[in-house]
Design a protein around this motif. Structure first.
Motif, PDB file in Angstrom:
ATOM      1  N   ASN A  22       7.612  20.332  58.920  1.00 49.99           N
ATOM      2  CA  ASN A  22       6.643  21.422  58.875  1.00 49.99           C
ATOM      3  C   ASN A  22       6.211  21.657  57.428  1.00 49.99           C
ATOM      4  O   ASN A  22       7.040  21.619  56.522  1.00 49.99           O
ATOM      5  N   ARG A  23       4.927  21.886  57.240  1.00 46.31           N
ATOM      6  CA  ARG A  23       4.419  22.164  55.895  1.00 46.31           C
ATOM      7  C   ARG A  23       4.693  23.629  55.542  1.00 46.31           C
ATOM      8  O   ARG A  23       4.438  24.522  56.342  1.00 46.31           O
ATOM      9  N   ARG A  24       5.202  23.846  54.340  1.00 44.66           N
ATOM     10  CA  ARG A  24       5.390  25.202  53.843  1.00 44.66           C
ATOM     11  C   ARG A  24       4.895  25.277  52.406  1.00 44.66           C
ATOM     12  O   ARG A  24       5.112  24.355  51.618  1.00 44.66           O
ATOM     13  N   ARG A  25       4.229  26.376  52.097  1.00 50.61           N
ATOM     14  CA  ARG A  25       3.695  26.583  50.753  1.00 50.61           C
ATOM     15  C   ARG A  25       4.377  27.789  50.112  1.00 50.61           C
ATOM     16  O   ARG A  25       4.727  28.764  50.797  1.00 50.61           O
ATOM     17  N   PHE A  26       4.534  27.706  48.792  1.00 51.78           N
ATOM     18  CA  PHE A  26       5.155  28.784  48.033  1.00 51.78           C
ATOM     19  C   PHE A  26       4.311  29.068  46.795  1.00 51.78           C
ATOM     20  O   PHE A  26       3.757  28.156  46.190  1.00 51.78           O
ATOM     21  N   THR A  27       4.230  30.338  46.439  1.00 54.83           N
ATOM     22  CA  THR A  27       3.482  30.721  45.253  1.00 54.83           C
ATOM     23  C   THR A  27       4.407  30.725  44.036  1.00 54.83           C
ATOM     24  O   THR A  27       5.628  30.655  44.158  1.00 54.83           O
ATOM     25  N   ARG A  28       3.819  30.808  42.864  1.00 51.02           N
ATOM     26  CA  ARG A  28       4.584  30.807  41.615  1.00 51.02           C
ATOM     27  C   ARG A  28       5.648  31.901  41.624  1.00 51.02           C
ATOM     28  O   ARG A  28       5.381  33.042  41.998  1.00 51.02           O
ATOM     29  N   ASN A  29       6.861  31.523  41.250  1.00 51.00           N
ATOM     30  CA  ASN A  29       8.042  32.405  41.169  1.00 51.00           C
ATOM     31  C   ASN A  29       8.628  32.766  42.534  1.00 51.00           C
ATOM     32  O   ASN A  29       9.638  33.483  42.591  1.00 51.00           O
ATOM     33  N   GLU A  30       8.041  32.293  43.598  1.00 48.81           N
ATOM     34  CA  GLU A  30       8.609  32.570  44.923  1.00 48.81           C
ATOM     35  C   GLU A  30       9.857  31.715  45.139  1.00 48.81           C
ATOM     36  O   GLU A  30       9.887  30.536  44.795  1.00 48.81           O
ATOM     37  N   VAL A  31      10.888  32.307  45.720  1.00 51.32           N
ATOM     38  CA  VAL A  31      12.133  31.600  45.973  1.00 51.32           C
ATOM     39  C   VAL A  31      12.031  30.818  47.280  1.00 51.32           C
ATOM     40  O   VAL A  31      11.641  31.367  48.317  1.00 51.32           O
ATOM     41  N   VAL A  32      12.364  29.541  47.218  1.00 54.81           N
ATOM     42  CA  VAL A  32      12.374  28.686  48.414  1.00 54.81           C
ATOM     43  C   VAL A  32      13.629  28.991  49.232  1.00 54.81           C
ATOM     44  O   VAL A  32      13.576  29.207  50.434  1.00 54.81           O
ATOM     45  N   PHE A  33      14.771  28.994  48.582  1.00 58.41           N
ATOM     46  CA  PHE A  33      16.003  29.493  49.197  1.00 58.41           C
ATOM     47  C   PHE A  33      16.953  29.948  48.098  1.00 58.41           C
ATOM     48  O   PHE A  33      16.828  29.550  46.944  1.00 58.41           O
ATOM     49  N   HIS A  34      17.886  30.826  48.482  1.00 60.90           N
ATOM     50  CA  HIS A  34      18.831  31.405  47.538  1.00 60.90           C
ATOM     51  C   HIS A  34      20.183  30.705  47.610  1.00 60.90           C
ATOM     52  O   HIS A  34      20.587  30.207  48.662  1.00 60.90           O
ATOM     53  N   GLU A  35      20.874  30.712  46.479  1.00 60.78           N
ATOM     54  CA  GLU A  35      22.266  30.274  46.439  1.00 60.78           C
ATOM     55  C   GLU A  35      23.063  31.121  47.439  1.00 60.78           C
ATOM     56  O   GLU A  35      22.971  32.345  47.450  1.00 60.78           O
ATOM     57  N   GLY A  36      23.840  30.443  48.293  1.00 61.37           N
ATOM     58  CA  GLY A  36      24.622  31.145  49.300  1.00 61.37           C
ATOM     59  C   GLY A  36      23.952  31.240  50.653  1.00 61.37           C
ATOM     60  O   GLY A  36      24.606  31.591  51.654  1.00 61.37           O
ATOM     61  N   ASP A  37      22.646  30.940  50.745  1.00 63.80           N
ATOM     62  CA  ASP A  37      21.957  30.933  52.038  1.00 63.80           C
ATOM     63  C   ASP A  37      22.516  29.827  52.941  1.00 63.80           C
ATOM     64  O   ASP A  37      23.026  28.821  52.444  1.00 63.80           O
ATOM     65  N   PRO A  38      22.381  29.963  54.258  1.00 64.76           N
ATOM     66  CA  PRO A  38      22.754  28.859  55.153  1.00 64.76           C
ATOM     67  C   PRO A  38      21.922  27.621  54.830  1.00 64.76           C
ATOM     68  O   PRO A  38      20.724  27.717  54.559  1.00 64.76           O
ATOM     69  N   ALA A  39      22.566  26.458  54.827  1.00 66.91           N
ATOM     70  CA  ALA A  39      21.875  25.198  54.509  1.00 66.91           C
ATOM     71  C   ALA A  39      21.505  24.500  55.807  1.00 66.91           C
ATOM     72  O   ALA A  39      22.353  23.902  56.461  1.00 66.91           O
ATOM     73  N   GLU A  40      20.232  24.590  56.165  1.00 68.52           N
ATOM     74  CA  GLU A  40      19.793  24.050  57.456  1.00 68.52           C
ATOM     75  C   GLU A  40      18.597  23.123  57.348  1.00 68.52           C
ATOM     76  O   GLU A  40      18.184  22.529  58.348  1.00 68.52           O
ATOM     77  N   THR A  41      18.018  22.982  56.160  1.00 65.68           N
ATOM     78  CA  THR A  41      16.785  22.214  56.024  1.00 65.68           C
ATOM     79  C   THR A  41      16.762  21.378  54.749  1.00 65.68           C
ATOM     80  O   THR A  41      17.346  21.748  53.732  1.00 65.68           O
ATOM     81  N   LEU A  42      16.061  20.259  54.845  1.00 67.97           N
ATOM     82  CA  LEU A  42      15.760  19.399  53.702  1.00 67.97           C
ATOM     83  C   LEU A  42      14.302  19.620  53.326  1.00 67.97           C
ATOM     84  O   LEU A  42      13.439  19.759  54.201  1.00 67.97           O
ATOM     85  N   TYR A  43      14.016  19.635  52.015  1.00 71.81           N
ATOM     86  CA  TYR A  43      12.652  19.825  51.534  1.00 71.81           C
ATOM     87  C   TYR A  43      12.173  18.576  50.806  1.00 71.81           C
ATOM     88  O   TYR A  43      12.892  18.040  49.961  1.00 71.81           O
ATOM     89  N   LEU A  44      10.968  18.127  51.134  1.00 68.63           N
ATOM     90  CA  LEU A  44      10.293  17.068  50.404  1.00 68.63           C
ATOM     91  C   LEU A  44       9.136  17.727  49.662  1.00 68.63           C
ATOM     92  O   LEU A  44       8.286  18.379  50.279  1.00 68.63           O
ATOM     93  N   LEU A  45       9.134  17.581  48.346  1.00 71.83           N
ATOM     94  CA  LEU A  45       8.155  18.274  47.506  1.00 71.83           C
ATOM     95  C   LEU A  45       6.864  17.450  47.420  1.00 71.83           C
ATOM     96  O   LEU A  45       6.851  16.368  46.842  1.00 71.83           O
ATOM     97  N   ILE A  46       5.809  17.973  48.002  1.00 72.57           N
ATOM     98  CA  ILE A  46       4.532  17.252  48.056  1.00 72.57           C
ATOM     99  C   ILE A  46       3.717  17.501  46.787  1.00 72.57           C
ATOM    100  O   ILE A  46       3.237  16.564  46.140  1.00 72.57           O
ATOM    101  N   THR A  47       3.562  18.765  46.421  1.00 75.42           N
ATOM    102  CA  THR A  47       2.846  19.106  45.197  1.00 75.42           C
ATOM    103  C   THR A  47       3.562  20.266  44.509  1.00 75.42           C
ATOM    104  O   THR A  47       4.251  21.061  45.143  1.00 75.42           O
ATOM    105  N   GLY A  48       3.353  20.364  43.193  1.00 83.62           N
ATOM    106  CA  GLY A  48       3.928  21.466  42.437  1.00 83.62           C
ATOM    107  C   GLY A  48       5.283  21.146  41.840  1.00 83.62           C
ATOM    108  O   GLY A  48       5.746  20.000  41.872  1.00 83.62           O
ATOM    109  N   HIS A  49       5.919  22.165  41.278  1.00 84.57           N
ATOM    110  CA  HIS A  49       7.190  22.020  40.585  1.00 84.57           C
ATOM    111  C   HIS A  49       8.128  23.157  40.964  1.00 84.57           C
ATOM    112  O   HIS A  49       7.690  24.297  41.144  1.00 84.57           O
ATOM    113  N   VAL A  50       9.401  22.842  41.070  1.00 87.16           N
ATOM    114  CA  VAL A  50      10.413  23.859  41.354  1.00 87.16           C
ATOM    115  C   VAL A  50      11.550  23.738  40.347  1.00 87.16           C
ATOM    116  O   VAL A  50      11.740  22.680  39.731  1.00 87.16           O
TER     117      VAL A  50
END
Length: 217
Positions: A22-50
């Motif tokens: 599924n495609r997901r977009r995030f704005t500048r400074n938005e958190v993709v996930f936090h340390e300690g969150d449940p780990a349920e997904t893999l992310y492939l970075l299409i554009t931008g920087h994290v």
């Protein structure tokens, strides 16, 4: 979509893997996930920087890595259902990702044996990065570590050629290099005096990549 780790897959498997996400977009400074969150997904970075950051035992924040398009993160979520996220990942600019849930990935592994190669390549890359960071931390002088981070980031934010701009603060560079802010500033100012880079508020511009690479060896 340019994700180098997908190159190991045949066209059909690659297509099915991309369609499963599924495609997901995030704005500048938005958190993709936090340390300690449940780990349920893999992310492939299409554009931008994290940036990948952790909280130290002293309560400070340490930046472990900056990732650009074509990178992956959250790989360990594909292996275990009971391990929380080990770090926080946040967008440094506008980001687009392809998200693969663990259950989707498990189904694909059963349907397409080639997906296992994708997983092996992901984990091998993860281990190589850890090994390189450990070796650098133990055996490479801090000044060279700073310059190596500048070189690496110049390839993440561009092609590493003259004129490439790295829009990160010296504090961030210090964290990535495992250096202090003062030592990082001293190293960068020396490189700027030699004409290798240009310093500006919150950014570094590459001026002489060849000499910079030679000095970082």
């Amino acid at each position: 979509m340019s994700i180098p780790v997908l190159d190991a897959l045949d066209q059909d498997t690659r297509t099915r893997l991309i369609r499963a996400g599924n495609r997901r977009r995030f704005t500048r400074n938005e958190v993709v996930f936090h340390e300690g969150d449940p780990a349920e997904t893999l992310y492939l970075l299409i554009t931008g920087h994290v940036c990948v950051r952790v909280t130290t035992p002293m309560g400070d924040t340490a930046i472990l890595a900056v990732l650009g398009s074509g990178s992956t993160f959250g790989e360990l979520a594909l292996l275990s259902s009971d391990q929380p996220r080990a770090a926080t990942v946040a967008a440094l600019d506008s980001v687009e990702t392809l998200v693969l849930a663990r259950d989707q990935f498990t189904r694909l592994r059963h349907e397409f044996p080639g997906v296992d190669r994708f997983l092996v390549d992901l984990l091998a890359g993860y281990i190589r990065q850890l090994d390189m960071r450990l070796i650098e931390a133990r055996y490479v002088p801090v000044g060279k570590r700073v310059l190596r981070q500048v070189l690496e980031l110049s390839r993440i934010y561009g092609d590493g050629s003259r004129g490439t701009v790295i829009p990160l603060t010296q504090e961030t560079l210090a964290g990535l290099a495992g250096s202090t802010r003062a030592t990082t500033n001293q190293t960068l100012r020396s490189a700027a005096t030699s004409g290798l880079i240009t310093l500006d508020r919150g950014r570094v511009r590459i001026e002489d990549p060849v000499t910079l690479a030679r000095r970082a060896k």
